[in-house]
Design an enzyme around this catalytic site. Structure first.
Site, PDB file in Angstrom:
ATOM      1  N   HIS A  69       0.805  -1.224   0.000  1.00 21.65           N
ATOM      2  CA  HIS A  69       0.000   0.000   0.000  1.00 21.65           C
ATOM      3  C   HIS A  69       0.842   1.280   0.000  1.00 21.65           C
ATOM      4  O   HIS A  69       0.291   2.368  -0.118  1.00 21.65           O
ATOM      5  CB  HIS A  69      -0.942   0.016   1.210  1.00 21.65           C
ATOM      6  CG  HIS A  69      -0.227   0.297   2.489  1.00 21.65           C
ATOM      7  ND1 HIS A  69       0.631  -0.600   3.072  1.00 21.65           N
ATOM      8  CD2 HIS A  69      -0.218   1.402   3.262  1.00 21.65           C
ATOM      9  CE1 HIS A  69       1.134  -0.066   4.174  1.00 21.65           C
ATOM     10  NE2 HIS A  69       0.631   1.157   4.312  1.00 21.65           N
ATOM     11  N   HIS A  84       1.499   6.851  -0.586  1.00 26.90           N
ATOM     12  CA  HIS A  84       0.605   6.026   0.241  1.00 26.90           C
ATOM     13  C   HIS A  84      -0.722   5.877  -0.500  1.00 26.90           C
ATOM     14  O   HIS A  84      -1.407   6.865  -0.758  1.00 26.90           O
ATOM     15  CB  HIS A  84       0.397   6.709   1.597  1.00 26.90           C
ATOM     16  CG  HIS A  84      -0.180   5.827   2.631  1.00 26.90           C
ATOM     17  ND1 HIS A  84      -1.537   5.557   2.712  1.00 26.90           N
ATOM     18  CD2 HIS A  84       0.405   5.135   3.636  1.00 26.90           C
ATOM     19  CE1 HIS A  84      -1.749   4.754   3.733  1.00 26.90           C
ATOM     20  NE2 HIS A  84      -0.585   4.486   4.310  1.00 26.90           N
TER      21      HIS A  84
END
Length: 164
Positions: A69, A84
């Site tokens: 992620h 992110h």
């Protein structure tokens, strides 16, 4: 010569590129309070309308989270950038992400780095915003200039100036 064995060098580029097609928003508008309060550093968010993620900067990939992620990229000027993908997407254990780079790879701004299955993130009830922060901004960043609004991946959305 064909250039075999030559090592690719990190480009000296202070440009911030849109990591995805969508809408650039101020970091204070992202739903994660840690990022919104700039506890991780200065940056931006992009509400995506596409699943293809590109590098927002030129640099060397320094980190790929095991849950896929998040990625880290260090620019030639010393700035350390975190990409992110989504908020609380660590809980999805990598399922919606395909990463196309590895630690040590040199990328240019706009190079493909990942894909994120937006439907899978949204179906899990999570925010799909792509967050880009300069994690060492307190020490190294002098100024971050950004343009909010609709954008396409690889388009310039800002620039950085580093401290002397």
């Amino acid at each position: 010569m064909f250039g075999f064995g030559k090592k690719k060098k990190v480009a000296e580029d202070n440009t911030i590129y849109a990591p995805v097609t969508g809408k650039v928003i101020d970091l204070s508008e992202v739903s994660d309070p840690v990022f919104a309060q700039k506890a991780m550093g200065e940056g931006l968010g992009v509400k995506p309308s596409d699943d293809r993620i590109v590098s927002p900067v030129a640099g060397t990939v320094t980190m790929v989270a095991s849950t896929k992620h998040a990625l880290g990229i260090k620019m030639a000027n010393g700035l350390e950038v975190l990409v992110h993908m989504g908020v609380d997407t660590v809980d999805l254990k990598g399922a919606p992400f395909t990463i196309s780079v590895k630690v040590g790879d040199i990328v240019n701004g706009g190079d493909a780095i990942a894909t994120m299955d937006l439907d899978q993130v949204r179906d899990a009830g999570l925010d799909d915003v792509i967050i880009v922060v300069i994690t060492n901004s307190a020490d190294k960043l002098d100024h971050l200039d950004l343009t909010a609004g609709d954008t396409t991946a690889k388009s310039q959305v800002g620039s950085v100036t580093v401290k002397n």
